[in-house]
Scaffold this motif. Sequence first.
Motif, mmCIF file in Angstrom:
data_model
loop_
_atom_site.group_PDB
_atom_site.id
_atom_site.type_symbol
_atom_site.label_atom_id
_atom_site.label_comp_id
_atom_site.label_asym_id
_atom_site.label_seq_id
_atom_site.Cartn_x
_atom_site.Cartn_y
_atom_site.Cartn_z
ATOM 1 N N GLY A 1 0.797 -1.394 -0.097
ATOM 2 C CA GLY A 1 -0.037 -0.107 -0.085
ATOM 3 C C GLY A 1 0.866 1.424 0.037
ATOM 4 N N THR B 1 -9.944 -3.781 -0.711
ATOM 5 C CA THR B 1 -9.444 -4.053 0.451
ATOM 6 C C THR B 1 -10.456 -3.887 1.725
ATOM 7 O OG1 THR B 1 -7.390 -3.209 -0.389
ATOM 8 C CG2 THR B 1 -7.419 -3.242 2.188
ATOM 9 N N ALA C 1 -4.502 -6.693 7.256
ATOM 10 C CA ALA C 1 -5.418 -6.051 6.363
ATOM 11 C C ALA C 1 -5.882 -4.665 6.573
ATOM 12 C CB ALA C 1 -6.752 -7.106 6.108
ATOM 13 N N SER D 1 -3.283 -2.187 6.003
ATOM 14 C CA SER D 1 -3.215 -1.978 4.426
ATOM 15 C C SER D 1 -4.091 -0.774 4.151
ATOM 16 C CB SER D 1 -3.106 -3.190 3.696
ATOM 17 O OG SER D 1 -4.780 -3.548 3.838
#
Length: 178
Positions: free
Chosen positions: A65, A100, A139, A142
């Motif tokens: 990212g 995402t 996650a 990110s």
Amino acid sequence: MLARFLERLSLGIEKVAAVLLAAITVIVVASAVGRYGFARPIPDAFDISRLLLGATIMWGFASLGFRGSHIKVDLFAEVMPAWGRRLVDITAWLVLLVFTIALVVMMFVRLKGAYVSGEATFDLRLPLWPFMALIWTGALVSLVTISARIVMLARGGGGLDSFEEIDLAERAKTDDRR
């Protein structure tokens, strides 16, 4: 200032991913040596290593990212003007952000399900939810790095690496004309 913060954050993220990858390596090697050398594999080595691999992938995704060094299709980007490339970059990062967000939501649902159901590994009965939390956290981080990349792109910086030289050359030509 944002770039400096993200650089530090990215280094921390990469360290987490490196530690997880090292742990996977140690577990797999130790289990293989135990299995083939002493007929005593490490219990739950497969489950633990696959869960840690999922966490490593998510933390690597968080690093992506900020770094932005993922696969890019530049078929048309090279012939586009700087503003067009920037628009394509921002659009691509926004699409990545949407997916995402969906991933973070679904991982949280999976984390919650593992916690509530008391899911555990087969041999040692280790609860799965801490591993799922590690994956979900990667996650979630990110989202921060992808959002920051979008902000940097919108401010006129943080473009795709291979085209930055092109943009700089175009800016220099524009400045010379003035």
